[in-house]
Scaffold this motif. Structure first.
Motif, PDB file in Angstrom:
ATOM      1  N   GLU A  62    -132.568  38.356  12.798  1.00  0.00           N
ATOM      2  CA  GLU A  62    -131.477  37.861  12.152  1.00  0.00           C
ATOM      3  C   GLU A  62    -131.074  36.708  13.271  1.00  0.00           C
ATOM      4  OE1 GLU A  62    -127.013  38.294  10.208  1.00  0.00           O
ATOM      5  OE2 GLU A  62    -128.207  40.125  10.615  1.00  0.00           O
TER       6      GLU A  62
ATOM      7  N   VAL B  89    -128.120  34.142  14.809  1.00  0.00           N
ATOM      8  CA  VAL B  89    -126.610  34.264  14.651  1.00  0.00           C
ATOM      9  C   VAL B  89    -126.025  33.031  15.465  1.00  0.00           C
ATOM     10  CG1 VAL B  89    -126.401  36.544  14.383  1.00  0.00           C
ATOM     11  CG2 VAL B  89    -126.135  35.548  16.791  1.00  0.00           C
TER      12      VAL B  89
ATOM     13  N   VAL C 293    -126.913  41.845  20.264  1.00  0.00           N
ATOM     14  CA  VAL C 293    -127.252  40.243  20.098  1.00  0.00           C
ATOM     15  C   VAL C 293    -127.614  39.617  21.583  1.00  0.00           C
ATOM     16  CG1 VAL C 293    -126.313  38.107  19.566  1.00  0.00           C
ATOM     17  CG2 VAL C 293    -125.894  39.936  18.176  1.00  0.00           C
TER      18      VAL C 293
ATOM     19  N   VAL D  12    -118.923  35.870  16.910  1.00  0.00           N
ATOM     20  CA  VAL D  12    -120.277  35.833  16.240  1.00  0.00           C
ATOM     21  C   VAL D  12    -120.398  35.476  14.831  1.00  0.00           C
ATOM     22  CG1 VAL D  12    -122.512  37.066  16.180  1.00  0.00           C
ATOM     23  CG2 VAL D  12    -121.066  37.324  18.232  1.00  0.00           C
ATOM     24  N   GLU D  13    -121.021  34.764  14.353  1.00  0.00           N
ATOM     25  CA  GLU D  13    -121.224  34.297  12.970  1.00  0.00           C
ATOM     26  C   GLU D  13    -122.584  34.951  12.552  1.00  0.00           C
ATOM     27  OE1 GLU D  13    -120.291  30.426  11.765  1.00  0.00           O
ATOM     28  OE2 GLU D  13    -118.323  30.593  12.388  1.00  0.00           O
ATOM     29  N   TYR D  14    -122.787  35.667  11.604  1.00  0.00           N
ATOM     30  CA  TYR D  14    -123.924  36.214  10.920  1.00  0.00           C
ATOM     31  C   TYR D  14    -124.333  35.420   9.737  1.00  0.00           C
ATOM     32  CZ  TYR D  14    -122.778  40.186  13.796  1.00  0.00           C
ATOM     33  OH  TYR D  14    -122.483  41.086  14.974  1.00  0.00           O
TER      34      TYR D  14
ATOM     35  N   THR E  49    -118.046  37.577  10.309  1.00  0.00           N
ATOM     36  CA  THR E  49    -117.846  37.072  11.638  1.00  0.00           C
ATOM     37  C   THR E  49    -117.472  38.423  12.298  1.00  0.00           C
ATOM     38  OG1 THR E  49    -115.650  36.265  11.368  1.00  0.00           O
ATOM     39  CG2 THR E  49    -117.513  34.740  11.187  1.00  0.00           C
TER      40      THR E  49
END
Length: 226
Positions: free
Chosen positions: A30, A32, A56, A71-73, A78
């Motif tokens: 993933e 981010v 991360v 952090v934006e997934y 967030t």
């Protein structure tokens, strides 16, 4: 306590970047967005990726400009993070609540097809640039380690993004570039740093709240060993 590594500027021109909307790969981690703040002032942004449960990974120079991070997934959620760990080799890790996994490729070769993934110029969607590994021993700075040189495109905002193969396995991480050569920390160093971070977190038995005082212990130990 952090090492501050001089950032290697990404110099690819804004016009003519060979970018496409990112395809989904089966084993891809993933990816981010990371926004760095100093207190309440936004200082810049970069890319990161899940490198294991509650971790991360990104470029250290993305973390060195802030003291707290948003952090934006991929699903739009967030998370705000304080603290983190960095290495002299421009590797950083943020402790997060999100779980995930990563598949490393430690056996790549020159000529392999690879993809940079990230958010150039703070693009709202994940973008990909296709290229090939041009050099396994690219010496960006005389006092620094050798990195992977990739014939692909990247721009400000790509720093910390994964370099993946056609199976979605992580080959390296974008840390800079010069013209159409993207510089990436190799997967072997990334894995070593992630494994060390995980071991330290386990030793201090504070996985549920690693962003407080015990995170300071982890960072000091990592700086000493990396």
């Amino acid at each position: 306590m952090r090492y501050v590594l001089p950032s290697v500027a990404i110099l690819s021109a804004a016009i003519g970047l060979a970018l496409i909307i990112s395809p989904l790969m089966v084993n891809e981690p993933e990816v981010v967005k990371i926004y760095a703040y100093w207190d309440n002032e936004e200082m810049g942004m970069g890319t990161g990726f899940i490198c294991g449960d509650k971790m991360v990974m990104t470029a250290a120079h993305v973390l060195n400009i802030g003291n707290n991070f948003r952090v934006e997934y991929a699903d739009g959620e967030t998370e705000w993070i304080t603290g983190g760990a960095v290495s002299f080799f421009d590797i950083g890790i943020l402790p997060v609540s999100r779980k995930g996994s990563v598949n490393w490729d430690l056996h790549y070769e020159a000529g392999d097809t690879v993809y940079t993934k990230g958010f150039p110029y703070n693009n709202p969607v994940l973008w990909t640039s296709k290229g090939i590994i041009s050099s396994l021993e690219f010496k960006a700075l005389p006092f620094w380690m050798s990195v992977i040189g990739v014939d692909a495109d990247a721009a400000p905002g790509n720093s910390g993004g994964p370099l993946v193969n056609e199976k979605g396995q992580v080959v390296g991480m974008v840390v800079g570039g010069n013209g159409n050569i993207v510089l990436c920390v190799p997967a072997s160093r990334l894995k070593e740093f992630a494994d060390t971070y995980r071991e330290i977190c386990t030793e201090i038995e504070n996985e549920k709240d690693i962003s407080t005082s015990n995170d300071q212990e982890a960072r000091q130990a990592l700086v000493g060993n990396n």
